[in-house]
Enzyme design. Structure first.
Site, mmCIF file in Angstrom:
data_model
loop_
_atom_site.group_PDB
_atom_site.id
_atom_site.type_symbol
_atom_site.label_atom_id
_atom_site.label_comp_id
_atom_site.label_asym_id
_atom_site.label_seq_id
_atom_site.Cartn_x
_atom_site.Cartn_y
_atom_site.Cartn_z
ATOM 1 C CB SER A 50 -0.882 -0.017 1.255
ATOM 2 O OG SER A 50 -1.507 1.232 1.479
ATOM 3 C CE1 TYR A 85 -4.526 -2.125 4.852
ATOM 4 C CE2 TYR A 85 -3.144 -0.203 4.492
ATOM 5 C CZ TYR A 85 -3.892 -1.253 3.998
ATOM 6 O OH TYR A 85 -3.985 -1.429 2.637
#
Length: 270
Positions: free
Chosen positions: A152, A165
């Site tokens: 990401s 995350y």
């Protein structure tokens, strides 16, 4: 990549020439979003795809779309020990591995449940390690393998309220680089793809959480939060990510390893 595939399509033209006939690919989080697009893209290149997700209905839907029989569904929960053991066994014999399964929870650190922190790290860091561990012996044995980790932009940058995350994705970046160093002499490449916000159910589900965390209405989240750091003011399509994955599996990318490929609309240019 010069020719963009129509969003939602898997049978149109592709910008990357890829032939995986006779190869086996394993894709996690394959029931929807990026994983589904990757599974369909690799199947269209001729691969037999092992599609992993805990959403059995979503996997059946994927199998129905790819009616040629090239997608095999494997419902697994990658957050428990039995699922992780099964993951390692399932990875054996894979020529291409796409670690994509993910989840999100948006909370300030002092309010972040420790059990959820552990769950997200298990899913997005320990599970990729187990899949890689299971896949490498076969890849080493044939002196060829492609590992693509769907990281990401948060593997390269941090954002508030996403401690689990961001931690998991930063860890995945390190795991990918170590795999690249160890795999280089065996013909195995390992890379990360780093999307910004993609039009997926995962992103749609976090809009309400973002609205609560930032104290703004949900309709303002996309423009003021999700796209605030992106020079390109749109969401990325899953098929665009899948095409980047295809490139990293192609012969032209054989010298690309240990890299992180941002698909972030200019986010990291700041």
């Amino acid at each position: 990549m010069t020719e963009q595939q129509t969003p939602g399509s898997h049978s149109g033209p592709h910008s990357v020439a890829l032939d995986l006939t006779g190869r086996t690919a394993l894709v996690t989080g394959a029931a929807s979003g990026i994983g589904r697009a990757c599974a369909l893209r690799l199947a269209s290149a001729g691969a037999k795809v092992r599609a992993v997700d805990r959403d059995a209905d979503g996997l059946r839907s994927l199998q129905d779309v790819e009616a040629g029989g090239s997608v095999q569904p494997y419902p697994l929960d990658l957050t428990d020990s039995e699922g992780l053991d099964a993951a390692e066994d399932l990875a054996a014999g894979s020529d291409v591995l796409v670690n994509n399964a993910g989840a999100q929870l948006v909370r300030p650190i002092e309010e972040f449940p420790p059990a959820d922190f552990r769950r997200l790290l298990t899913l997005m860091l320990e599970a990729p390690f187990r899949f890689i561990r299971g896949a490498l012996p076969h890849m080493y044995g044939q002196s060829w393998g492609r590992i693509v980790n769907i990281s990401s932009v948060h593997g390269l940058r941090a954002s508030a309220y996403k401690s689990a995350y961001v931690s998991a994705k930063h860890g995945l970046e390190g795991l990918s680089k170590v795999t690249a160093l160890e795999g280089a002499e065996h013909g195995v490449t390992s890379n990360c793809v780093n999307p910004a916000y993609v039009r997926t159910p995962l992103v749609e589900r976090q809009i309400a959480d973002q609205a609560e965390a930032h104290g703004i209405p949900a309709e303002r989240v996309v423009s003021e939060i999700l796209l605030a750091d992106s020079a390109l003011k749109r969401l990325l399509e899953p098929e665009e990510v899948a095409e980047a994955v295809a490139y990293l599996c192609a012969p032209q990318a054989s010298f690309v390893t240990g890299a992180s490929l941002p698909l972030d609309g200019g986010w990291t240019a700041h």
